[in-house]
Design a protein around this motif. Structure first.
Motif, PDB file in Angstrom:
ATOM      1  N   THR A 284      -7.068   2.004  -3.871  1.00  0.00           N
ATOM      2  CA  THR A 284      -7.639   3.162  -2.969  1.00  0.00           C
ATOM      3  C   THR A 284      -6.604   4.060  -2.586  1.00  0.00           C
TER       4      THR A 284
ATOM      5  N   THR B 281       1.001  -1.182  -0.019  1.00  0.00           N
ATOM      6  CA  THR B 281       0.162   0.006   0.072  1.00  0.00           C
ATOM      7  C   THR B 281       0.974   1.304   0.247  1.00  0.00           C
TER       8      THR B 281
ATOM      9  N   MET C  44      -5.820  -2.290   0.403  1.00  0.00           N
ATOM     10  CA  MET C  44      -6.436  -1.505  -0.982  1.00  0.00           C
ATOM     11  C   MET C  44      -5.220  -0.865  -1.517  1.00  0.00           C
ATOM     12  N   ASN C  45      -4.599  -1.132  -2.356  1.00  0.00           N
ATOM     13  CA  ASN C  45      -3.520  -0.334  -3.026  1.00  0.00           C
ATOM     14  C   ASN C  45      -4.051   0.603  -3.899  1.00  0.00           C
TER      15      ASN C  45
ATOM     16  N   ARG D 239      -9.998   1.006  -9.257  1.00  0.00           N
ATOM     17  CA  ARG D 239      -9.295   0.890  -8.137  1.00  0.00           C
ATOM     18  C   ARG D 239      -9.455  -0.436  -7.412  1.00  0.00           C
ATOM     19  N   THR D 240     -10.953  -0.973  -7.342  1.00  0.00           N
ATOM     20  CA  THR D 240     -11.008  -2.022  -6.822  1.00  0.00           C
ATOM     21  C   THR D 240     -10.492  -3.411  -7.535  1.00  0.00           C
TER      22      THR D 240
ATOM     23  N   ASN E  60      -7.182  -3.308  -6.230  1.00  0.00           N
ATOM     24  CA  ASN E  60      -7.168  -3.749  -4.781  1.00  0.00           C
ATOM     25  C   ASN E  60      -7.191  -5.472  -4.702  1.00  0.00           C
TER      26      ASN E  60
ATOM     27  N   SER F 154     -14.744  -4.908  -3.071  1.00  0.00           N
ATOM     28  CA  SER F 154     -13.667  -5.942  -2.698  1.00  0.00           C
ATOM     29  C   SER F 154     -14.414  -7.138  -1.920  1.00  0.00           C
TER      30      SER F 154
END
Ligand code: ASP
Length: 427
Positions: free
Chosen positions: A320, A91, A317-318, A397-398, A401, A283
């Motif tokens: 995010t 992250t 959550m990278n 982004r999900t 993640n 997620s």
């Protein structure tokens, strides 16, 4: 019609009407003033306040439950420690990449200096918040750390001091794991209910969102015309570019050099998971698909995937953190809040921490993002700019993640001696 379609339509309607009035009758026309004063600004404000109202309870409940969910802090053990370490490191890499990309692309430069000056004046009522933000985040020294610990959690919440509330939540959650389970249970039940209630209030607010977003965007675009909209397009492209770079550089490098697997093979094995994440923006909703893929496509044993993936769905959550970092810097620049290198560092830390605290549901990170904006003295209106285009960003982004969660599972299995590239099931 789906809510996100309505929000997008709200954005378009507000933008088209706003730009049209800006180009035809101009800003100072009494009718435009009237609409702004009696309709657009109030509706926009009510919508925003609905979101602000729940930020602090939500942050407190989600951070506390996240820590309490780990179980006895003393017994999290080797696998737990390694898993959290992996989440944290990836992250942080993601947030760093996001900040680098946004500072190279500088999407805010699409906005002319005159507009920026005007924006700053327009929102000068927030000057107070800005001064306070500068006071808490500008200097680096022993106080930087001391200030994280709130003197009084209620006061911290009242001042939207995110770091203070996060710290209090971390302590609260850790303490909950150390008292007898029978005593902790009622508290956890209350917090779970609190978090459900808050999410329900956010749902109410989101029903207002199409109108709120239309009004907020109208106000901005009737005053500033096209200028700002270019910048929003540039912002969307910046976030998408950073997400793609994270997958193709950072994650691919981890897959190749740490896991010893060809990235092409890896991505083709997890395709279904990525598609599910992209289409659900959640997620949590993708969890069954990723558990299945970990076992049948990647050859990770169920007991490892069953531990790492549910944790990952809420904590890792990278994508995010990339999104949050870029958004904060972008909006701060647009609204004339100049951030020093040290403050950028704080943005990065906040992006990492709040990505861990965000719920794995569509738009789960938005309330936390609002909190970070306020912390840096960026006016709340700014969030409207992002909300209108958030759906596509959320989907993307999900996807990042959940893909990272799968690499975490393989890494844990590998370092625990349960997995080698040869464990991959036949395609
Ligand atoms: N939708 C994201 C997820 O579920 C969370 C967020 O960034 O809003 O992973």
């Amino acid at each position: 019609m789906k809510l996100h379609t309505k929000i997008l339509l709200g954005l378009l309607a507000g933008a088209v009407v706003g730009v049209a009035t800006n180009l035809t009758v101009g800003v100072d026309h009494p009718a435009v003033e009237f609409i702004n004063t009696y309709l657009a600004v109030p509706v926009g404000q009510v919508f925003l306040r609905m979101l602000f109202m729940v930020v602090m309870p939500l942050v407190f409940a989600s951070i506390t439950l996240g820590v309490a969910g780990l179980g006895d802090i003393r017994k999290v053990g080797r696998i737990g420690g390694k898993t959290l370490g992996y989440f944290f490191v990836t992250t942080a890499l993601a947030a760093t990449l996001g900040l680098t990309v946004v500072n190279v692309v500088k999407p805010w430069e699409r906005v002319s200096p005159e507009t920026r000056t005007q924006l700053m004046e327009q929102f000068s009522t927030d000057a107070e918040g800005r001064v306070q933000a500068a006071a808490t985040t500008a200097r680096f020294g022993p106080d930087t750390f001391v200030n994280i610990v709130p003197r009084n959690p209620v006061d911290a919440a009242a001042r939207t001091d995110m770091l203070g509330i996060i710290f209090f939540g971390l302590m609260f959650g850790a303490a909950l794991t150390l008292i007898p389970a029978a005593r902790a249970k009622p508290m956890i039940d209350v917090l779970e209910a609190l978090s459900d209630v808050v999410i329900q209030i956010i749902n109410f607010a989101m029903r207002l969102a199409p109108y709120g977003v239309a009004c907020l965007i109208f106000t901005v675009s009737s005053r500033f015309g096209f200028d700002l909209l270019y910048a929003v397009a540039a912002f969307v492209l910046t976030v998408l570019a950073a997400l793609v770079l994270h997958l193709t550089i950072t994650i691919s490098a981890i897959v190749r050099f740490v896991l010893g697997l060809s990235p092409v093979v890896f991505f083709s094995r997890v395709k279904a998971v990525m598609i599910t994440a992209f289409s659900t923006s959640s997620s949590n909703a993708t969890l069954p698909t990723s558990l299945n893929a970990a076992e049948t496509q990647l050859g990770v044993s169920r007991h490892i995937a069953g531990f790492v993936l549910p944790l990952g769905a809420t904590m890792c959550m990278n994508g995010t953190s990339i999104f949050e970092g870029i958004t904060v810097i972008f909006l701060a620049q647009i609204f004339g809040v100049d951030l020093s290198i040290f403050q950028m560092g704080i943005v990065m830390v906040m992006a990492v921490v709040t990505a861990i605290g965000a719920a794995g549901v569509p738009g789960g990170s938005i309330p936390l993002l609002v909190g970070i904006l306020v912390m840096f003295g960026v006016p709340g209106e700014a969030i409207a700019i992002v909300l209108g285009v958030d759906r596509i960003l959320d989907m993307s982004r999900t996807t990042v993640n959940v893909t990272t969660d799968l690499t975490a599972t393989i890494w844990i299995a590998k370092t625990e001696g349960h997995w080698t590239p040869r464990s991959l099931p036949q395609a």
